[in-house]
Design an enzyme around this catalytic site. Structure first.
Site, PDB file in Angstrom:
ATOM      1  N   PRO A 195       0.825  -1.217   0.000  1.00  0.00           N
ATOM      2  CA  PRO A 195       0.000   0.000   0.000  1.00  0.00           C
ATOM      3  C   PRO A 195       0.856   1.263   0.000  1.00  0.00           C
ATOM      4  CG  PRO A 195      -0.765  -1.564   1.665  1.00  0.00           C
ATOM      5  CD  PRO A 195       0.540  -2.080   1.152  1.00  0.00           C
ATOM      6  N   THR A 248       2.485   2.655  -2.557  1.00  0.00           N
ATOM      7  CA  THR A 248       3.639   2.705  -3.455  1.00  0.00           C
ATOM      8  C   THR A 248       3.343   3.407  -4.776  1.00  0.00           C
ATOM      9  OG1 THR A 248       3.058   0.450  -4.140  1.00  0.00           O
ATOM     10  CG2 THR A 248       4.794   0.692  -2.485  1.00  0.00           C
ATOM     11  N   GLY A 249       2.098   3.759  -5.043  1.00  0.00           N
ATOM     12  CA  GLY A 249       1.790   4.543  -6.237  1.00  0.00           C
ATOM     13  C   GLY A 249       1.150   3.760  -7.360  1.00  0.00           C
ATOM     14  N   LYS A 250       0.415   2.699  -7.066  1.00  0.00           N
ATOM     15  CA  LYS A 250      -0.202   1.896  -8.129  1.00  0.00           C
ATOM     16  C   LYS A 250      -1.301   2.684  -8.841  1.00  0.00           C
ATOM     17  CE  LYS A 250      -1.278  -1.316  -5.180  1.00  0.00           C
ATOM     18  NZ  LYS A 250      -0.607  -0.765  -3.982  1.00  0.00           N
ATOM     19  N   GLU A 267      16.401   0.860  26.127  1.00  0.00           N
ATOM     20  CA  GLU A 267      16.761   1.345  24.792  1.00  0.00           C
ATOM     21  C   GLU A 267      18.276   1.293  24.579  1.00  0.00           C
ATOM     22  OE1 GLU A 267      14.575   1.735  22.634  1.00  0.00           O
ATOM     23  OE2 GLU A 267      12.831   1.704  23.963  1.00  0.00           O
TER      24      GLU A 267
END
Length: 669
Positions: free
Chosen positions: A251, A253-255, A473
């Site tokens: 999702p 990524t520019g399809k 951490e």
């Protein structure tokens, strides 16, 4: 040119029907309102209002003067008095009275209206009056009975509710059908396609210049654009263009953006629709919409059909069968398969689709002849992220010290949607700080907000808890710094962010597509570094490692069950069988062996992490003290505290590893 004129002529009736651009659409509800007001006015206005009222004394005097032509009793309530037309002009008492005339709802308009009270009283009076008139040799008065119908009351009583019911029915049908005016606006058009058409009237303005970071994918679809522009170039040699092009990728990524760019470059009609638009509660509607969509596409050829999220209707048939809706979805898929076989490739109708779940699609949909090509759109690399940043930075005022390359190196694993969000957040932060340009500090703050969530400045943490967080951490950071195959540190912080995270560490993985076992083991050891640090320093552990444990458990089971990286279990993989079946594809003995291998693997790495932290105890204490003082440390700070990393630095990679701490359940992000 002929095709453009044809499309323009086809669009003219639609535009005229819509009233043209900027013209308000006529609302038929005004007709219903006017009809109702008219009927109400008829009810309130009596036709006897134009007549004068009269008493019995007046009527008796007129009768004796032979002025009364006739007396009509209407519905036993009123008496209409009609005067001879010849008597009206000669008598002053009839001044202003006009001769009786025909009306719309009454036989004629009376001259006078007399309230009779009860018929039992009127009839004796008329009889007595007639006896007197007969003695005086004058014409008697005859009574006519007229059971007239009040049509205005009838229309108000029966017509108005009927009209209101019809109007309500039309309104409901239009709402169910998806709005008035367009396809599907009526219940009889519910099978019409809901696809949005982009043509000469609504042209797609997106081109390949607006799509960055997808160089390989753009090269693949350039052939589609070339075919739509010059179809004879391919058909003259007997070649066939692919019927379907499937865009596959995570999702964001520019399809969808790439599909719109194809339509913008080709300058052809572009039908855009979502896979969920075919699914409806009525049986057969999905298949009907598929047929209507391809019918419109053939009329507009050459054109492109783009179905976003095709997995909504393209899921493999028979998998996870559910009674009811699943049958309708399968019927829709069957019709789509038939339509893709039905139109020839030389007509210029190309189907493009996008999904991020290609593994669940039906194999009949992916075979050659339907979706011939699958174009993978992966997360952008360093160069791709730099190009995407350059596209989004054109729209904001950026300080000269900010470069796209620096931002690309700071955002490993980000997709185009993430980068757009970072740029927008940075611009908002700079505006909130009353700056004239967005600088690097704004981008850093935006990255922290996107990765870790909103900073919780008001969250009160006790000094003891803050010390535990710092060592947790620091344990992650030290293990990642001194393990050869672990990801090097980018940033570590103990500032509370998001809904639960009390701190997180961000790492920079190197770009690789094949992972060795020693690298996965180092990853497990680094992830366990937080809990190991708590055990080494405080001799106690907390709930802050819940997501750490979740990550390493999934990774360990993948190593044993899917990747075949366990010597005892062997070179086997159960991935496909586990995803396609609910039954476990191995025996109880094998399951026990898998559980033991996973437990032993995690225990070994936990002991290894504790050993490493004991050896580097001074560096661990120094790093934790620095975190308690500064709260945020970067790579340069870590080098000054613990020294240079003893291993070569990797190049910027594809995904960022982030570890955090949760105050209750121990979720790490």
């Amino acid at each position: 040119m002929e095709q453009e004129n044809k499309r323009r002529d086809e669009n003219e009736p639609r535009n005229q029907q819509d009233g043209g651009e900027g013209m308000p659409r006529f609302n038929f509800m005004w007709i219903y309102i006017l009809i109702g007001l008219g009927l109400l006015a008829l009810q309130m206005t009596k036709f006897s209002d134009a007549s004068k009222s009269a008493t019995w004394a007046d009527f008796e005097r007129w009768a004796k003067k032979s002025h009364v032509q006739r007396l009509v009793v209407v519905n036993e309530k009123e008496a209409y008095v009609y005067i001879f037309p010849d008597s009206i002009p000669v008598s002053k008492e009839h001044e202003g009275i006009k001769p009786a005339k025909k009306t719309l709802f009454n036989a004629d308009q009376p001259n006078y209206v007399m309230n009779i009270g009860k018929m039992e009283v009127l009839e004796p009076k008329i009889t007595k009056l007639n006896e007197t008139l007969v003695k005086e040799k004058k014409p008697p008065v005859t009574i006519e009975y007229d059971p007239r119908t009040n049509w205005s009351a009838v229309l108000i009583t029966y017509g108005l509710p009927l009209l209101l019911f019809i109007g309500l029915w039309i309104l409901v049908i239009r709402r169910v059908g998806g709005g008035a005016g367009g396809p599907g606006g009526q219940i009889f058009n519910i099978g019409k396609s809901k696809a949005t058409l982009f043509d000469n009237n609504a042209k797609v303005n997106i081109t390949f210049a607006d799509v960055a970071g997808l160089d390989e994918a753009k090269e693949e679809v350039m052939e589609v654009v070339d075919f739509l522009k010059n179809p004879k170039k391919y058909t003259a040699l007997g070649g066939k263009i692919p019927k379907g092009v499937l865009l596959v990728g995570p999702p964001g990524t520019g399809k969808t953006l790439l599909a719109k760019a194809v339509a913008g470059e080709a300058s052809v009609p572009f039908f855009s629709i979502s896979g969920s638009d075919f699914v409806e509660m009525f049986v057969g509607v999905g298949a009907s919409r598929v047929r209507d969509l391809f019918r419109q596409a053939r009329e507009k050829a050459p054109c492109i059909i783009f179905i976003d999220e095709i997995d909504a209707i393209g899921r493999a048939r028979g998998r996870g069968a559910v009674q009811g809706g699943n049958d309708e979805r399968e019927n829709t898929l069957n019709q789509l398969l038939v339509e893709m076989d039905g139109f020839p490739t030389d007509k210029g109708v190309i189907l493009m689709a996008a999904t991020n779940r290609p593994d669940i699609l039906d194999q009949a949909l992916l075979r050659p002849g339907r979706f011939d090509r699958q174009i993978g759109i992966d997360r952008p690399d360093l160069k791709g992220r730099e190009q995407i940043f350059m596209v989004h930075m054109k729209n904001i005022k950026v300080s000269p010290d900010v470069t796209a390359l620096v931002l690309a190196e700071m955002t490993p694993g980000f997709v185009g949607a993430d980068i757009a969000n970072v740029c927008n957040e940075a611009a908002l932060i700079a505006a909130r700080r009353d700056k004239t340009a967005v600088d690097l500090d704004d981008f850093n703050y935006a990255l922290d907000k996107v990765i870790g969530g909103l900073e919780k400045k008001n969250k009160i943490i006790s000094p003891e808890e803050k010390r535990i967080i710092a060592y947790h951490e620091a344990g992650h950071a030290i293990c990642g710094w001194f393990l050869e195959h672990a990801h090097p540190l980018v940033k570590v912080t103990i500032v509370p962010r998001g809904l639960a995270a009390l701190g997180y560490a961000q790492y920079l993985p190197k770009e690789q597509y094949i992972t060795r076992k020693d690298k996965l083991l180092d990853d497990i050891c680094m992830t366990l570094g937080g809990r190991a640090a708590e055990s080494v320093v405080f001799d106690k552990i907390s709930t802050g490692a819940q997501s750490d444990l979740d990550h390493i458990t999934r990774l360990s089971y993948d190593m044993v069950v899917n990747y075949g990286l366990s010597e005892k279990v062997g070179n086997v993989s159960y991935y496909t069988m586990l995803t396609e079946s609910f039954n476990r594809p191995f025996s109880e003995q094998t399951a026990y062996l898998i559980d033991q291998e996973v437990k032993n693997m995690i225990d070994e790495q936990y002991v290894r992490a504790k050993k490493l932290l004991k050896e580097k105890r001074k560096q661990l204490d120094a790093l934790a003290a620095a975190l308690l003082e500064k709260e945020v440390l970067h790579r340069a700070d870590l080098e000054s505290i613990v020294g240079k990393r003893p291993f070569s630095d990797p190049t910027p990679g594809e995904s960022a590893t982030v570890a955090g701490l949760d105050p209750t359940s121990g979720d790490e992000e």
